[in-house]
Design a protein around this motif. Structure first.
Motif, PDB file in Angstrom:
ATOM      1  N   LEU A 227       1.427  -5.569  -8.137  1.00 52.36           N
ATOM      2  CA  LEU A 227       1.897  -4.592  -7.158  1.00 52.36           C
ATOM      3  C   LEU A 227       0.779  -3.655  -6.714  1.00 52.36           C
ATOM      4  N   ARG A 228      -0.074  -3.289  -7.604  1.00 61.57           N
ATOM      5  CA  ARG A 228      -1.219  -2.465  -7.208  1.00 61.57           C
ATOM      6  C   ARG A 228      -2.168  -3.250  -6.310  1.00 61.57           C
ATOM      7  N   ALA A 229      -2.251  -4.557  -6.540  1.00 64.39           N
ATOM      8  CA  ALA A 229      -3.146  -5.396  -5.737  1.00 64.39           C
ATOM      9  C   ALA A 229      -2.718  -5.465  -4.277  1.00 64.39           C
ATOM     10  N   VAL A 230      -1.426  -5.171  -3.999  1.00 62.11           N
ATOM     11  CA  VAL A 230      -0.961  -5.124  -2.599  1.00 62.11           C
ATOM     12  C   VAL A 230      -0.816  -3.669  -2.144  1.00 62.11           C
ATOM     13  N   ASN A 231      -1.494  -2.766  -2.846  1.00 61.79           N
ATOM     14  CA  ASN A 231      -1.584  -1.346  -2.472  1.00 61.79           C
ATOM     15  C   ASN A 231      -0.248  -0.621  -2.483  1.00 61.79           C
ATOM     16  N   LEU A 232       0.627  -1.006  -3.406  1.00 67.90           N
ATOM     17  CA  LEU A 232       1.902  -0.318  -3.525  1.00 67.90           C
ATOM     18  C   LEU A 232       1.677   1.126  -3.957  1.00 67.90           C
ATOM     19  N   ASP A 233       2.479   2.036  -3.405  1.00 66.30           N
ATOM     20  CA  ASP A 233       2.341   3.459  -3.703  1.00 66.30           C
ATOM     21  C   ASP A 233       3.240   3.944  -4.831  1.00 66.30           C
ATOM     22  N   VAL A 234       4.497   3.475  -4.834  1.00 66.39           N
ATOM     23  CA  VAL A 234       5.499   4.041  -5.742  1.00 66.39           C
ATOM     24  C   VAL A 234       6.182   2.922  -6.523  1.00 66.39           C
ATOM     25  N   LEU A 235       6.304   3.123  -7.837  1.00 64.53           N
ATOM     26  CA  LEU A 235       6.938   2.130  -8.703  1.00 64.53           C
ATOM     27  C   LEU A 235       8.032   2.787  -9.532  1.00 64.53           C
ATOM     28  N   THR A 236       9.217   2.151  -9.576  1.00 68.62           N
ATOM     29  CA  THR A 236      10.288   2.611 -10.458  1.00 68.62           C
ATOM     30  C   THR A 236      10.558   1.547 -11.517  1.00 68.62           C
ATOM     31  N   LYS A 264       2.487   5.973 -17.970  1.00 75.18           N
ATOM     32  CA  LYS A 264       1.085   6.364 -18.138  1.00 75.18           C
ATOM     33  C   LYS A 264       0.152   5.277 -17.605  1.00 75.18           C
ATOM     34  N   LEU A 265       0.437   4.027 -17.945  1.00 80.89           N
ATOM     35  CA  LEU A 265      -0.386   2.908 -17.462  1.00 80.89           C
ATOM     36  C   LEU A 265      -0.362   2.828 -15.937  1.00 80.89           C
ATOM     37  N   GLY A 266       0.831   3.014 -15.353  1.00 79.19           N
ATOM     38  CA  GLY A 266       0.965   2.930 -13.907  1.00 79.19           C
ATOM     39  C   GLY A 266       0.151   3.984 -13.184  1.00 79.19           C
ATOM     40  N   LEU A 267       0.189   5.196 -13.686  1.00 75.70           N
ATOM     41  CA  LEU A 267      -0.600   6.269 -13.070  1.00 75.70           C
ATOM     42  C   LEU A 267      -2.093   6.003 -13.227  1.00 75.70           C
ATOM     43  N   GLU A 268      -2.484   5.443 -14.351  1.00 71.78           N
ATOM     44  CA  GLU A 268      -3.891   5.089 -14.549  1.00 71.78           C
ATOM     45  C   GLU A 268      -4.323   3.971 -13.607  1.00 71.78           C
ATOM     46  N   MET A 269      -3.392   3.070 -13.266  1.00 71.01           N
ATOM     47  CA  MET A 269      -3.693   1.978 -12.333  1.00 71.01           C
ATOM     48  C   MET A 269      -3.886   2.476 -10.911  1.00 71.01           C
ATOM     49  N   GLY A 270      -3.315   3.654 -10.607  1.00 67.87           N
ATOM     50  CA  GLY A 270      -3.484   4.199  -9.268  1.00 67.87           C
ATOM     51  C   GLY A 270      -2.225   4.340  -8.447  1.00 67.87           C
ATOM     52  N   PHE A 271      -1.044   4.027  -9.026  1.00 69.70           N
ATOM     53  CA  PHE A 271       0.197   4.290  -8.291  1.00 69.70           C
ATOM     54  C   PHE A 271       0.310   5.792  -8.032  1.00 69.70           C
ATOM     55  N   ARG A 272       0.792   6.147  -6.857  1.00 64.96           N
ATOM     56  CA  ARG A 272       0.934   7.560  -6.519  1.00 64.96           C
ATOM     57  C   ARG A 272       2.059   8.207  -7.329  1.00 64.96           C
ATOM     58  N   HIS A 273       3.167   7.466  -7.492  1.00 66.46           N
ATOM     59  CA  HIS A 273       4.285   7.939  -8.308  1.00 66.46           C
ATOM     60  C   HIS A 273       4.775   6.786  -9.175  1.00 66.46           C
ATOM     61  N   VAL A 274       5.149   7.094 -10.420  1.00 72.71           N
ATOM     62  CA  VAL A 274       5.803   6.134 -11.303  1.00 72.71           C
ATOM     63  C   VAL A 274       6.987   6.837 -11.950  1.00 72.71           C
ATOM     64  N   GLU A 275       8.185   6.305 -11.721  1.00 69.06           N
ATOM     65  CA  GLU A 275       9.381   6.806 -12.395  1.00 69.06           C
ATOM     66  C   GLU A 275       9.775   5.748 -13.418  1.00 69.06           C
ATOM     67  N   SER A 276       9.702   6.080 -14.711  1.00 68.06           N
ATOM     68  CA  SER A 276       9.922   5.080 -15.748  1.00 68.06           C
ATOM     69  C   SER A 276      10.742   5.672 -16.890  1.00 68.06           C
ATOM     70  N   SER A 277      12.012   5.315 -16.925  1.00 66.08           N
ATOM     71  CA  SER A 277      12.884   5.663 -18.045  1.00 66.08           C
ATOM     72  C   SER A 277      14.148   4.831 -17.926  1.00 66.08           C
ATOM     73  N   ALA A 278      14.945   4.839 -18.982  1.00 65.69           N
ATOM     74  CA  ALA A 278      16.091   3.931 -19.051  1.00 65.69           C
ATOM     75  C   ALA A 278      17.040   4.064 -17.871  1.00 65.69           C
ATOM     76  N   LEU A 279      17.324   5.281 -17.440  1.00 64.55           N
ATOM     77  CA  LEU A 279      18.323   5.497 -16.398  1.00 64.55           C
ATOM     78  C   LEU A 279      17.750   5.544 -14.983  1.00 64.55           C
ATOM     79  N   VAL A 280      16.475   5.272 -14.835  1.00 63.78           N
ATOM     80  CA  VAL A 280      15.868   5.257 -13.505  1.00 63.78           C
ATOM     81  C   VAL A 280      16.447   4.103 -12.686  1.00 63.78           C
ATOM     82  N   ARG A 281      16.820   4.408 -11.451  1.00 64.89           N
ATOM     83  CA  ARG A 281      17.246   3.401 -10.483  1.00 64.89           C
ATOM     84  C   ARG A 281      16.365   3.547  -9.245  1.00 64.89           C
ATOM     85  N   SER A 282      16.483   2.623  -8.316  1.00 65.90           N
ATOM     86  CA  SER A 282      15.548   2.535  -7.189  1.00 65.90           C
ATOM     87  C   SER A 282      15.365   3.843  -6.436  1.00 65.90           C
ATOM     88  N   SER A 283      16.468   4.573  -6.233  1.00 65.47           N
ATOM     89  CA  SER A 283      16.380   5.781  -5.404  1.00 65.47           C
ATOM     90  C   SER A 283      16.220   7.054  -6.217  1.00 65.47           C
TER      91      SER A 283
END
Length: 291
Positions: A227-236, A264-283
């Motif tokens: 996903l970072r390779a296609v310049n994705l900005d935000v990952l949930t 933590k890994l996602g932010l280090e990869m360069g994603f602008r935002h990463v929302e990561s927890s059990a109850l996270v949904r797309s929005s």
């Protein structure tokens, strides 16, 4: 040393304590719930019993689904019914725009079922819905959570032309599990949709994955790198929960520490935002992803 994610077996055990959801409360939630009931408004928040509904509504965010409630695909994880969809409701764009106005939504997320039965994949209604929302709610920002449109660029272009603030398309799972989890979808095709959106000028691109379907840590990291390779900005990243006994079973409940590790890994990869927890949904926290 194993690279599999830490797990808790799900057989005949209650959900872990980090998956216990508090009932939505607060003045803003109560007001919006009253409007939804009074005007018979349709939101994914209510129909999908989203665990984050109270939090999102209090921040002026809500999610709406267009193009009916019957999907032409039969994904193993999804609770939306599969079958032959109804005919297109060409008045739907105005209905959605009016709902957003009545609810005084600051940031609207629009999604849809897959409509592989339509030559345009539903992209014309998508474009008209965005236009109607803009006309009726000029101060409302938009995220569009789109299907893959079978990879057809002319259909994706209709979304790009309308330039929503955020365009999202979910990978849902890792490469190895895609055929089982998403069935009619293709991992590489979804990556190409996200690559194309960014290359054609979409300001913020976004995607989401579920954990607990049997993926390993290495596979999750591979997907994040793709996903970072296609310049994705935000990952949930969230926990998969089985909608019914007919759907894929939960293989693991992922521990909170593992979700934190992926963030933590996602932010280090360069994603602008990463929302990561059990109850996270797309929005989840969608309005924050505008910046």
């Amino acid at each position: 040393m194993s690279i599999d994610a830490p797990v808790v077996e799900t057989k005949r055990t209650p959900k872990p304590k980090w998956l216990r959801v508090k009932l939505p409360t607060g003045k803003k939630y109560t007001e919006l719930r009253g409007l939804v009931d009074k005007y018979n408004l349709h939101t994914i928040c209510t129909s999908g019993s989203c665990p984050n509904m109270g939090e999102c509504w209090s921040e002026g965010t809500a999610t709406f689904m267009i193009l009916g409630n019957t999907c032409t695909r039969s994904c193993g994880f999804c609770g939306v019914k599969t079958g032959r969809p109804d005919t297109v409701d060409w008045a739907e764009p105005e209905k959605v725009a009016r709902s957003i106005k009545i609810m005084n939504i600051k940031h609207a997320v629009i999604t849809s079922v897959d409509r592989d039965d339509l030559a345009d994949g539903g992209s014309i209604i998508w474009a008209e819905t965005i236009q109607a929302i803009r006309r009726m709610n000029p101060n409302t920002t938009l995220e569009t959570l789109i299907p893959d449109f079978m990879g057809k660029k002319k259909n994706i272009d209709r979304i790009i032309t309308e330039a929503p603030e955020v365009v999202s398309h979910n990978m849902e799972t890792v490469r190895r599990l895609t055929r089982e989890v998403r069935i009619q979808a293709k991992y590489e095709q979804s990556l190409e949709v996200l690559r194309y959106l960014k290359a054609e000028g979409i300001h913020r691109t976004k995607s989401g994955i579920m954990l607990g379907l049997g993926e390993t840590e290495a596979e999750v990291i591979e997907t994040m790198e793709d996903l970072r390779a296609v310049n994705l900005d935000v990952l949930t990243i969230g926990q998969y929960l089985q909608p019914s006994k007919k759907h894929l079973p939960v293989k693991q409940f992922i521990l909170p520490a593992q979700f934190e590790k992926y963030e933590k890994l996602g932010l280090e990869m360069g994603f602008r935002h990463v929302e990561s927890s059990a109850l996270v949904r797309s929005s989840y926290k969608a309005q924050k992803h505008l910046t």
